[in-house]
Motif scaffolding. Structure first.
Motif, mmCIF file in Angstrom:
data_model
loop_
_atom_site.group_PDB
_atom_site.id
_atom_site.type_symbol
_atom_site.label_atom_id
_atom_site.label_comp_id
_atom_site.label_asym_id
_atom_site.label_seq_id
_atom_site.Cartn_x
_atom_site.Cartn_y
_atom_site.Cartn_z
ATOM 1 N N LYS A 73 0.976 -1.404 0.034
ATOM 2 C CA LYS A 73 0.196 -0.104 0.065
ATOM 3 C C LYS A 73 0.900 1.116 0.084
ATOM 4 N N LYS A 74 1.910 1.431 0.820
ATOM 5 C CA LYS A 74 2.887 2.401 0.916
ATOM 6 C C LYS A 74 3.372 2.430 -0.266
ATOM 7 N N ALA A 75 3.900 1.545 -1.114
ATOM 8 C CA ALA A 75 4.698 1.802 -2.373
ATOM 9 C C ALA A 75 3.691 1.965 -3.527
ATOM 10 N N GLN A 112 3.354 5.717 -3.315
ATOM 11 C CA GLN A 112 4.596 6.516 -3.908
ATOM 12 C C GLN A 112 4.453 6.402 -5.277
ATOM 13 N N VAL A 113 4.124 5.377 -5.936
ATOM 14 C CA VAL A 113 3.828 5.078 -7.454
ATOM 15 C C VAL A 113 2.900 6.142 -7.696
ATOM 16 N N SER A 114 1.629 6.368 -7.456
ATOM 17 C CA SER A 114 0.787 7.404 -7.627
ATOM 18 C C SER A 114 1.348 8.768 -7.747
ATOM 19 N N ASP A 115 2.122 9.058 -6.695
ATOM 20 C CA ASP A 115 2.817 10.540 -6.661
ATOM 21 C C ASP A 115 3.778 10.389 -7.771
ATOM 22 N N ILE A 116 4.662 9.695 -8.133
ATOM 23 C CA ILE A 116 5.581 9.722 -9.279
ATOM 24 C C ILE A 116 4.931 9.940 -10.413
ATOM 25 N N LEU A 140 1.611 -6.722 -7.264
ATOM 26 C CA LEU A 140 0.778 -5.824 -7.926
ATOM 27 C C LEU A 140 1.330 -5.534 -9.129
ATOM 28 N N ASP A 141 0.829 -5.809 -10.165
ATOM 29 C CA ASP A 141 1.219 -5.714 -11.591
ATOM 30 C C ASP A 141 0.363 -4.539 -12.230
ATOM 31 N N LEU A 169 5.295 -4.517 -8.430
ATOM 32 C CA LEU A 169 5.506 -4.733 -6.926
ATOM 33 C C LEU A 169 5.429 -5.768 -6.407
ATOM 34 N N TYR A 170 6.620 -6.275 -5.570
ATOM 35 C CA TYR A 170 6.557 -7.456 -5.041
ATOM 36 C C TYR A 170 6.834 -7.421 -3.512
#
Length: 293
Positions: free
Chosen positions: A92-94, A97-101, A123-124, A229-230
């Motif tokens: 969830k945290k990652a 971060q992906v959404s912000d990037i 999460l693919d 994301l793994y």
């Protein structure tokens, strides 16, 4: 005086005849040219013969001037693709971060797929990003999201294919307009049918070519990144969420089920159990016989 006058008259007559011949010869040649031209224009020509004259071989190096000028302005067409696998501590945290990037690089998620197993969480994501922001996006994922397990970036130059399709498309549009003009002046039904069929084929080929160019432009303008994301789990979900009491009760239940399975298995062998009394009877009879002897 008479002797001089006679030769002078003869000379004047000869000069006048030559001038009249020179003036009459151009008019005759012009009339012939007009006659030949009018005959060639009136000569009947079928649509197949006209198509052979209008449609040059696509493999020839010579192309219409309009198409050549158009292709001179085509810039480089580079398609960039990438695959990344990142190990993270918290999915969830990652994901946040992906959404912000993605927002910083004007990118978006095309598809998203999540899998939760006993061993790991996955999460693919399939991400589309503007071509100019692709490298910055990859670097952001490599630096601040987690540990990069794998990364594969590729670039495909499709300029030659794009140019070739553009040239053929421009030529087909020119031929299409010529066939439409031919259709207006067609004199027989057979010619009209043949021309209409050729027009239909050209329109289909033009649609395919335009679709291919749109696809290439989309892949060039927006690069594609497959991001995975793994997160590896220390224990399975079964052992981490169930307490000792529940596990003890499950063990008792499992033992009882095993005993019942064993008992039912023995019962299923009842035809063989009938042979045991018969074998005991025969054995005793044989033993008593030996004792009597």
């Amino acid at each position: 005086m008479k002797k001089l006058f006679l030769p002078l008259c003869i000379l004047l007559l000869m000069t006048g005849c030559k001038k009249s011949e020179q003036e009459s010869s151009p008019s005759v040649s012009a009339d012939k040219a007009v006659t030949v031209t009018s005959y060639e224009m009136k000569a009947p020509t079928s649509p197949k013969e006209i198509s052979q004259k209008l449609l040059p071989d696509e493999d020839q190096s010579s192309q219409p001037n309009v198409s050549t000028k158009k292709t001179d302005t085509i810039s480089k067409k580079i398609i960039k693709n990438g695959n990344m696998t990142i190990q993270v501590g918290d999915i969830k945290k990652a994901q946040n971060q992906v959404s912000d990037i993605l927002k910083k690089n004007n990118a978006y998620i095309q598809t998203e797929q999540f899998q939760n197993t006993d061993l790991d969480d996955n999460l693919d994501l399939i991400i589309r990003v503007p071509h100019k922001n692709f490298d910055a996006l990859v670097n952001s994922f490599s630096d601040g999201v987690g540990s990069v397990l794998s990364k594969n970036i590729s670039s495909d130059d499709v300029t030659e294919e794009y140019t070739d399709v553009s040239i053929k498309l421009a030529n087909k549009k020119i031929y299409l307009e010529k066939y439409r003009d031919m259709l207006k002046s067609a004199s027989t039904t057979k010619d009209m049918i043949e021309i209409q069929e050729t027009i239909r084929e050209l329109e289909d080929e033009i649609d395919v070519a335009e679709g291919r160019l749109r696809f290439i432009d989309d892949r060039v303008n927006y690069s594609t990144l497959n991001l995975s994301l793994y997160k590896e789990k220390v224990r399975s979900s079964a052992t981490s969420k169930i307490g000792f009491g529940s596990r003890f009760a499950d063990s008792v239940t499992e033992g009882w089920n095993s005993f019942m399975s064993f008992l039912l298995g023995i019962i299923s062998l009842w035809p063989f159990l009938l042979l045991i009394p018969i074998m005991i009877f025969l054995w005793r009879k044989w033993k008593s016989g030996r004792t009597t002897k």
